[in-house]
Design a protein around this motif. Structure first.
Motif, PDB file in Angstrom:
ATOM      1  N   THR A 170       0.828  -1.204   0.000  1.00 37.04           N
ATOM      2  CA  THR A 170       0.000   0.000   0.000  1.00 37.04           C
ATOM      3  C   THR A 170       0.863   1.255   0.000  1.00 37.04           C
ATOM      4  O   THR A 170       1.804   1.372   0.782  1.00 37.04           O
ATOM      5  CB  THR A 170      -0.916   0.022   1.243  1.00 37.04           C
ATOM      6  OG1 THR A 170      -1.696  -1.165   1.268  1.00 37.04           O
ATOM      7  CG2 THR A 170      -1.838   1.229   1.215  1.00 37.04           C
ATOM      8  N   GLY A 171       0.539   2.199  -0.878  1.00 38.69           N
ATOM      9  CA  GLY A 171       1.286   3.450  -0.931  1.00 38.69           C
ATOM     10  C   GLY A 171       0.671   4.493  -0.019  1.00 38.69           C
ATOM     11  O   GLY A 171      -0.489   4.400   0.383  1.00 38.69           O
ATOM     12  N   TRP A 172       1.450   5.510   0.348  1.00 37.03           N
ATOM     13  CA  TRP A 172       0.954   6.631   1.144  1.00 37.03           C
ATOM     14  C   TRP A 172       1.205   7.914   0.375  1.00 37.03           C
ATOM     15  O   TRP A 172       2.203   8.049  -0.337  1.00 37.03           O
ATOM     16  CB  TRP A 172       1.623   6.674   2.519  1.00 37.03           C
ATOM     17  CG  TRP A 172       1.097   5.640   3.453  1.00 37.03           C
ATOM     18  CD1 TRP A 172       1.498   4.341   3.555  1.00 37.03           C
ATOM     19  CD2 TRP A 172       0.040   5.804   4.392  1.00 37.03           C
ATOM     20  NE1 TRP A 172       0.764   3.683   4.505  1.00 37.03           N
ATOM     21  CE2 TRP A 172      -0.145   4.555   5.045  1.00 37.03           C
ATOM     22  CE3 TRP A 172      -0.771   6.875   4.762  1.00 37.03           C
ATOM     23  CZ2 TRP A 172      -1.100   4.361   6.024  1.00 37.03           C
ATOM     24  CZ3 TRP A 172      -1.727   6.685   5.751  1.00 37.03           C
ATOM     25  CH2 TRP A 172      -1.887   5.434   6.370  1.00 37.03           C
ATOM     26  N   THR A 173       0.302   8.864   0.506  1.00 32.04           N
ATOM     27  CA  THR A 173       0.361  10.057  -0.306  1.00 32.04           C
ATOM     28  C   THR A 173       0.055  11.306   0.499  1.00 32.04           C
ATOM     29  O   THR A 173      -0.415  11.247   1.637  1.00 32.04           O
ATOM     30  CB  THR A 173      -0.690   9.998  -1.443  1.00 32.04           C
ATOM     31  OG1 THR A 173      -1.989  10.274  -0.881  1.00 32.04           O
ATOM     32  CG2 THR A 173      -0.726   8.657  -2.109  1.00 32.04           C
ATOM     33  N   THR A 174       0.304  12.438  -0.114  1.00 34.56           N
ATOM     34  CA  THR A 174      -0.250  13.715   0.331  1.00 34.56           C
ATOM     35  C   THR A 174      -1.094  14.239  -0.829  1.00 34.56           C
ATOM     36  O   THR A 174      -0.824  13.943  -1.993  1.00 34.56           O
ATOM     37  CB  THR A 174       0.849  14.738   0.670  1.00 34.56           C
ATOM     38  OG1 THR A 174       1.694  14.905  -0.476  1.00 34.56           O
ATOM     39  CG2 THR A 174       1.669  14.253   1.846  1.00 34.56           C
ATOM     40  N   THR A 175      -2.134  15.004  -0.533  1.00 31.31           N
ATOM     41  CA  THR A 175      -3.052  15.450  -1.577  1.00 31.31           C
ATOM     42  C   THR A 175      -3.128  16.971  -1.639  1.00 31.31           C
ATOM     43  O   THR A 175      -3.044  17.654  -0.613  1.00 31.31           O
ATOM     44  CB  THR A 175      -4.473  14.902  -1.331  1.00 31.31           C
ATOM     45  OG1 THR A 175      -4.970  15.413  -0.096  1.00 31.31           O
ATOM     46  CG2 THR A 175      -4.465  13.394  -1.267  1.00 31.31           C
ATOM     47  N   GLU A 251     -14.865  15.099  -7.829  1.00 30.20           N
ATOM     48  CA  GLU A 251     -13.780  15.527  -8.705  1.00 30.20           C
ATOM     49  C   GLU A 251     -12.469  14.869  -8.295  1.00 30.20           C
ATOM     50  O   GLU A 251     -12.261  14.508  -7.130  1.00 30.20           O
ATOM     51  CB  GLU A 251     -13.616  17.052  -8.690  1.00 30.20           C
ATOM     52  CG  GLU A 251     -13.069  17.637  -7.385  1.00 30.20           C
ATOM     53  CD  GLU A 251     -14.160  17.921  -6.377  1.00 30.20           C
ATOM     54  OE1 GLU A 251     -13.856  18.556  -5.349  1.00 30.20           O
ATOM     55  OE2 GLU A 251     -15.315  17.495  -6.613  1.00 30.20           O
ATOM     56  N   GLN A 252     -11.576  14.700  -9.262  1.00 29.55           N
ATOM     57  CA  GLN A 252     -10.290  14.073  -8.994  1.00 29.55           C
ATOM     58  C   GLN A 252      -9.372  15.048  -8.261  1.00 29.55           C
ATOM     59  O   GLN A 252      -9.449  16.259  -8.453  1.00 29.55           O
ATOM     60  CB  GLN A 252      -9.632  13.615 -10.297  1.00 29.55           C
ATOM     61  CG  GLN A 252     -10.414  12.542 -11.030  1.00 29.55           C
ATOM     62  CD  GLN A 252      -9.606  11.875 -12.110  1.00 29.55           C
ATOM     63  OE1 GLN A 252      -8.401  12.047 -12.204  1.00 29.55           O
ATOM     64  NE2 GLN A 252     -10.273  11.073 -12.922  1.00 29.55           N
ATOM     65  N   ILE A 262       6.054  10.532  -7.639  1.00 28.75           N
ATOM     66  CA  ILE A 262       5.285  10.715  -8.868  1.00 28.75           C
ATOM     67  C   ILE A 262       3.941  11.378  -8.549  1.00 28.75           C
ATOM     68  O   ILE A 262       3.267  11.014  -7.589  1.00 28.75           O
ATOM     69  CB  ILE A 262       5.056   9.366  -9.580  1.00 28.75           C
ATOM     70  CG1 ILE A 262       6.401   8.764 -10.015  1.00 28.75           C
ATOM     71  CG2 ILE A 262       4.134   9.525 -10.786  1.00 28.75           C
ATOM     72  CD1 ILE A 262       6.275   7.389 -10.625  1.00 28.75           C
ATOM     73  N   SER A 263       3.560  12.325  -9.374  1.00 25.35           N
ATOM     74  CA  SER A 263       2.282  13.004  -9.216  1.00 25.35           C
ATOM     75  C   SER A 263       1.199  12.242  -9.968  1.00 25.35           C
ATOM     76  O   SER A 263       1.387  11.825 -11.110  1.00 25.35           O
ATOM     77  CB  SER A 263       2.382  14.432  -9.763  1.00 25.35           C
ATOM     78  OG  SER A 263       1.112  15.054  -9.781  1.00 25.35           O
ATOM     79  N   ARG A 264       0.046  12.034  -9.323  1.00 23.88           N
ATOM     80  CA  ARG A 264      -1.068  11.316  -9.933  1.00 23.88           C
ATOM     81  C   ARG A 264      -2.363  12.069  -9.647  1.00 23.88           C
ATOM     82  O   ARG A 264      -2.405  12.991  -8.841  1.00 23.88           O
ATOM     83  CB  ARG A 264      -1.158   9.884  -9.383  1.00 23.88           C
ATOM     84  CG  ARG A 264       0.096   9.046  -9.577  1.00 23.88           C
ATOM     85  CD  ARG A 264      -0.025   7.693  -8.880  1.00 23.88           C
ATOM     86  NE  ARG A 264       1.169   6.899  -8.970  1.00 23.88           N
ATOM     87  CZ  ARG A 264       1.463   6.064  -9.957  1.00 23.88           C
ATOM     88  NH1 ARG A 264       0.588   5.909 -10.947  1.00 23.88           N
ATOM     89  NH2 ARG A 264       2.575   5.368  -9.967  1.00 23.88           N
ATOM     90  N   GLU A 265      -3.440  11.619 -10.309  1.00 21.60           N
ATOM     91  CA  GLU A 265      -4.756  12.186 -10.057  1.00 21.60           C
ATOM     92  C   GLU A 265      -5.766  11.063  -9.858  1.00 21.60           C
ATOM     93  O   GLU A 265      -5.654  10.005 -10.479  1.00 21.60           O
ATOM     94  CB  GLU A 265      -5.206  13.081 -11.227  1.00 21.60           C
ATOM     95  CG  GLU A 265      -4.479  14.403 -11.303  1.00 21.60           C
ATOM     96  CD  GLU A 265      -5.099  15.320 -12.341  1.00 21.60           C
ATOM     97  OE1 GLU A 265      -5.971  14.846 -13.099  1.00 21.60           O
ATOM     98  OE2 GLU A 265      -4.721  16.498 -12.382  1.00 21.60           O
ATOM     99  N   GLY A 266      -6.741  11.296  -8.981  1.00 20.23           N
ATOM    100  CA  GLY A 266      -7.760  10.283  -8.768  1.00 20.23           C
ATOM    101  C   GLY A 266      -8.775  10.705  -7.725  1.00 20.23           C
ATOM    102  O   GLY A 266      -8.595  11.718  -7.029  1.00 20.23           O
TER     103      GLY A 266
END
Length: 294
Positions: A170-175, A251-252, A262-266
């Protein structure tokens, strides 16, 4: 309609209730396991190896090999597709998710209860909760609110996939646009399991016999970053206010993988309450990213 693909020339059954279909399915599985055991005993007594070919070469519910005729249908029921690459109507190898997120055609806040196929089915069968395994959904169960208390005038209805067998990935992110707390997965460690060394979870369903209904759904465990969590009765109004089991927004959002940068959207889904924060997750394919936000 209830699918019964193990019955020749009978893709669907004439069962009128879910319980009837479940009894039929369990009877089918039990008879196939019994035949498998008997077949093994026969081979053992004959002191001869099986010479009837390999079921997996052709597969199918109606395999012509001696072993396939006796228990091949159960083997096929555990597969995702049929030999001609058509989706198999099996509860073993199906998922409530599509490309990593809850299937939009089944779960949608904008769908009234009467137009939500899962909500309508659960209402007709008097179901409050469906718990399932496959497919992996990160490092904690993925609550999906099918119908809220307001929509049902009573108990909410839930679907909760609980397969955390790949928690260690599992990855962890900031948004963007949310106050996020930086976290990091401790990884799989030295264990062979994809779950990793720290992740564990338990979903507890409490049943009130006097009212003949689910009274509470509790969750507790440890996430992939080593954080412990406890949620007492996610059906309570406290969790309803935090929108547990729903999309964070339609909205994403842009987010950043803390491991790769890496920057992603979702779109993120609200899984749990952590004090004044919420654990949200985004899935894509077989990958899941978490974020803790306010």
């Amino acid at each position: 309609e209830f699918p019964t693909p193990w019955k020749e020339n009978c893709g669907t059954s004439n069962h009128s209730t879910l319980l009837e279909w479940m009894n039929d399915l369990n009877q089918f599985a039990s008879s196939q396991v019994k035949s498998w055991k008997e077949y093994g005993v026969e081979l053992s007594k004959s002191h001869q190896p099986s010479r009837d070919g390999v079921w997996a070469t052709d597969g199918g519910y109606f395999n012509d090999t001696p072993g396939g005729k006796r228990f091949g249908a159960l083997l096929q029921y555990g597969m995702g597709t049929l030999p001609h690459h058509v989706k198999n109507t099996s509860v073993v190898y199906n998922s409530w998710m599509s490309d990593g997120m809850p299937r939009s055609e089944l779960f949608c806040d904008k769908q009234p209860d009467g137009k939500n196929p899962v909500g309508r089915f659960m209402k007709n069968e008097k179901l409050q909760i469906i718990l399932s395994g496959h497919q992996p959904i990160g490092d904690m169960p993925w609550p999906i609110l099918v119908s809220s208390r307001d929509e049902t005038n009573g108990s909410a209805r839930w679907v909760i996939p609980c397969d955390t067998s790949f928690s260690g990935d599992t990855g962890w992110t900031t948004t963007d646009g949310c106050e996020s707390t930086m976290r990091k997965n401790v990884g799989r460690g030295s264990v062979k399991s994809g779950r990793g060394e720290v992740s564990i979870c338990e979903t507890l369903v409490k049943f009130c016999h006097s009212k003949n209904e689910v009274s509470a759904i509790d969750m507790h465990g440890c996430l992939s970053d080593g954080s412990n969590y406890v949620m007492k009765n996610i059906t309570s109004n406290d969790y309803e206010n935090f929108r547990i089991g729903r999309a964070l927004a339609t909205e994403q959002k842009r987010f950043y993988d803390t491991s790769s940068g890496i920057s992603r959207e979702g779109i993120f889904w609200i899984k749990a309450k952590f004090g004044h924060q919420r654990l949200v997750s985004h899935g894509k394919g077989y990958n899941v990213w978490n974020a803790l936000i306010r």
